[in-house]
Write a protein that holds these residues in place. Structure first.
Motif, PDB file in Angstrom:
ATOM      1  N   THR A  19      66.260  55.665  37.180  1.00  0.00           N
ATOM      2  CA  THR A  19      67.707  55.709  36.970  1.00  0.00           C
ATOM      3  C   THR A  19      68.446  55.760  38.302  1.00  0.00           C
TER       4      THR A  19
ATOM      5  N   ALA B  40      69.133  49.290  31.916  1.00  0.00           N
ATOM      6  CA  ALA B  40      68.993  49.085  30.466  1.00  0.00           C
ATOM      7  C   ALA B  40      67.601  49.474  30.000  1.00  0.00           C
ATOM      8  N   GLN B  41      66.576  49.059  30.723  1.00  0.00           N
ATOM      9  CA  GLN B  41      65.210  49.393  30.346  1.00  0.00           C
ATOM     10  C   GLN B  41      64.948  50.904  30.439  1.00  0.00           C
ATOM     11  N   THR B  42      65.526  51.552  31.423  1.00  0.00           N
ATOM     12  CA  THR B  42      65.265  52.971  31.631  1.00  0.00           C
ATOM     13  C   THR B  42      66.041  53.843  30.655  1.00  0.00           C
ATOM     14  N   LEU B  43      67.326  53.538  30.457  1.00  0.00           N
ATOM     15  CA  LEU B  43      68.168  54.393  29.634  1.00  0.00           C
ATOM     16  C   LEU B  43      68.112  54.067  28.148  1.00  0.00           C
ATOM     17  N   LEU B  44      67.849  52.794  27.833  1.00  0.00           N
ATOM     18  CA  LEU B  44      67.839  52.375  26.429  1.00  0.00           C
ATOM     19  C   LEU B  44      66.440  52.132  25.879  1.00  0.00           C
ATOM     20  N   GLY B  45      65.505  51.873  26.812  1.00  0.00           N
ATOM     21  CA  GLY B  45      64.132  51.567  26.365  1.00  0.00           C
ATOM     22  C   GLY B  45      63.349  52.809  26.093  1.00  0.00           C
TER      23      GLY B  45
END
Length: 307
Positions: free
Chosen positions: A102, A302-307
Motif C-alpha cells: 500500500t 487496486a490489487q492490494t486494497l480490493l484483492g
C-alpha cells in the motif's frame, strides 16, 4: 518455461527504462515480481535490489564513456545515502506485506505526479530553446535530440528551479560544499536530506531511487539533465549494494532463478536504453514514464486494497 519467458520480456522493458532515464527500474520491478511473477512482497523487494544493481552496472559504462557521470558528486551523494539504506532495509522486513505494498502504491502516485510535472516543464524548455534558435515548431516536434549538442539536456541547471514541492530553490556552484566556509550553503542540508531519503527508499521498497536522485542532482547541484541521469546510476549501484548487505541475516528469501532471468533481460534492456536516451526527446520519455507509473500505481493499489 512460460514464467521464465515472461520474466525475460518484462525485464527487458524495465531495463530499457533504466538505461534511457537513469531511473525507474525497481519502481517497476517490484509490482511486476509480485503481481505477474507471483513472488512474495518482501522477497520481491530484495530481488528488485539485485535487478536494479545489475542493470545499473551494465548501463553505467555507456554514460561514463560520454562523460555524463559526475564521479565526485555521485560518490559523496551515495556515501551519505548509506545510512538511510541500512535503516530502510532493516525496517522493511518488519512491515506486513499488505502495508508495504500500500505504501509502495502511494509512493508510485507521488512519483508519477512529479514525473508529469517535470515532463511538462522540460517540454516548455525545449520549445523555448527551439524558438530562441529559430527552429520552426514543426521541425522541433519531429526532430530527435542530438547526441552531443542538445541545449536542454546539456545546459547546467538554471539559477532558480521549482522543485516537486513547489518551492523555488536557488542554485550554487555544481560541486558539493567541501570547505568549512561552504558548509553554510543552503544546498548542503538539501543534499544530505535527499541522499538519506534516497537510501531509505532504496532499502525499504527495493527501488533504485533514481527518480529522486535525478531531480535532486539537477536542483541541488545544478547538473545538466543528461549528467544527472548518468550520475544517478552510480548512486544506484552503491545504494542497492548497501541495501542488499543490510538484509543479510533477515528472514527474506530470494528466488534466484527468476531474479537472475529477470535481471538478464533487464541488463540487455539497459544496454539498449542508453543509446535511446540520445534519440528521443527527454520530455517525451518522461511523459510516457509518468503515464506508465500512474497505471502501475492504480493496479498496485487496486490489487492490494480490493484483492
Amino acid at each position: 518455461m512460460e514464467l521464465a519467458l515472461l520474466a525475460i520480456g518484462v525485464g527487458l522493458g524495465v531495463g530499457i527504462v533504466v538505461g534511457a532515464l537513469g531511473a525507474g527500474g525497481g519502481i517497476l520491478a517490484v509490482p511486476v515480481l509480485v503481481f505477474l511473477l507471483g513472488m512474495p512482497t518482501h522477497s520481491a523487494t530484495a530481488s528488485s535490489l539485485i535487478i536494479v544493481l545489475i542493470t545499473a552496472l551494465v548501463s553505467l559504462p555507456h554514460h561514463a564513456r560520454h562523460g555524463n557521470v559526475e564521479w565526485k558528486n555521485g560518490l559523496v551523494f551515495a556515501g551519505v545515502s548509506v545510512v538511510g539504506a541500512v535503516v530502510g532495509s532493516r525496517l522493511s522486513a518488519l512491515v506486513p506485506a499488505p502495508v508495504l505494498l500500500t505504501l509502495f502504491g502511494v509512493m508510485l502516485v507521488g512519483v508519477a505526479i512529479a514525473m508529469l510535472r517535470r515532463a511538462l516543464r522540460t517540454r516548455r524548455d525545449e520549445r523555448a530553446e527551439a524558438i530562441a534558435h529559430g527552429t520552426p515548431a514543426e521541425l522541433e516536434a519531429e526532430e530527435p535530440v542530438a547526441v552531443h549538442d542538445d541545449p536542454v539536456l546539456d545546459q547546467p541547471g538554471p539559477d532558480t528551479v521549482e522543485s516537486a514541492d513547489g518551492i523555488q530553490r536557488h542554485h550554487g556552484e555544481p560541486e558539493l560544499p567541501t570547505t568549512p566556509a561552504a558548509s553554510a550553503s543552503p544546498r548542503l542540508p538539501l543534499v544530505i536530506a535527499a541522499a538519506t531519503l534516497t537510501g531509505f527508499l532504496t532499502g525499504f521498497f527495493g527501488v533504485g531511487g533514481g527518480f529522486i536522485v535525478v531531480p535532486m542532482l539537477v536542483i541541488a547541484l545544478g547538473l545538466a539533465m543528461r549528467r544527472a541521469s548518468g550520475t544517478s546510476l552510480l548512486v544506484m549501484v552503491i545504494a542497492t549494494a548497501t541495501s542488499l548487505l543490510a538484509r543479510l541475516g533477515t528472514d527474506v528469501h530470494v528466488d534466484w532463478t527468476i531474479t537472475l532471468i529477470f535481471a538478464a533481460g533487464s541488463a540487455v534492456g539497459g544496454i539498449l536504453g542508453g543509446p535511446l536516451s540520445t534519440k528521443a526527446r527527454p520530455s517525451t520519455l518522461t511523459l510516457l514514464f509518468s503515464v506508465l507509473l500512474g497505471g502501475v500505481a492504480a493496479v498496485t493499489l487496486a490489487q492490494t486494497l480490493l484483492g
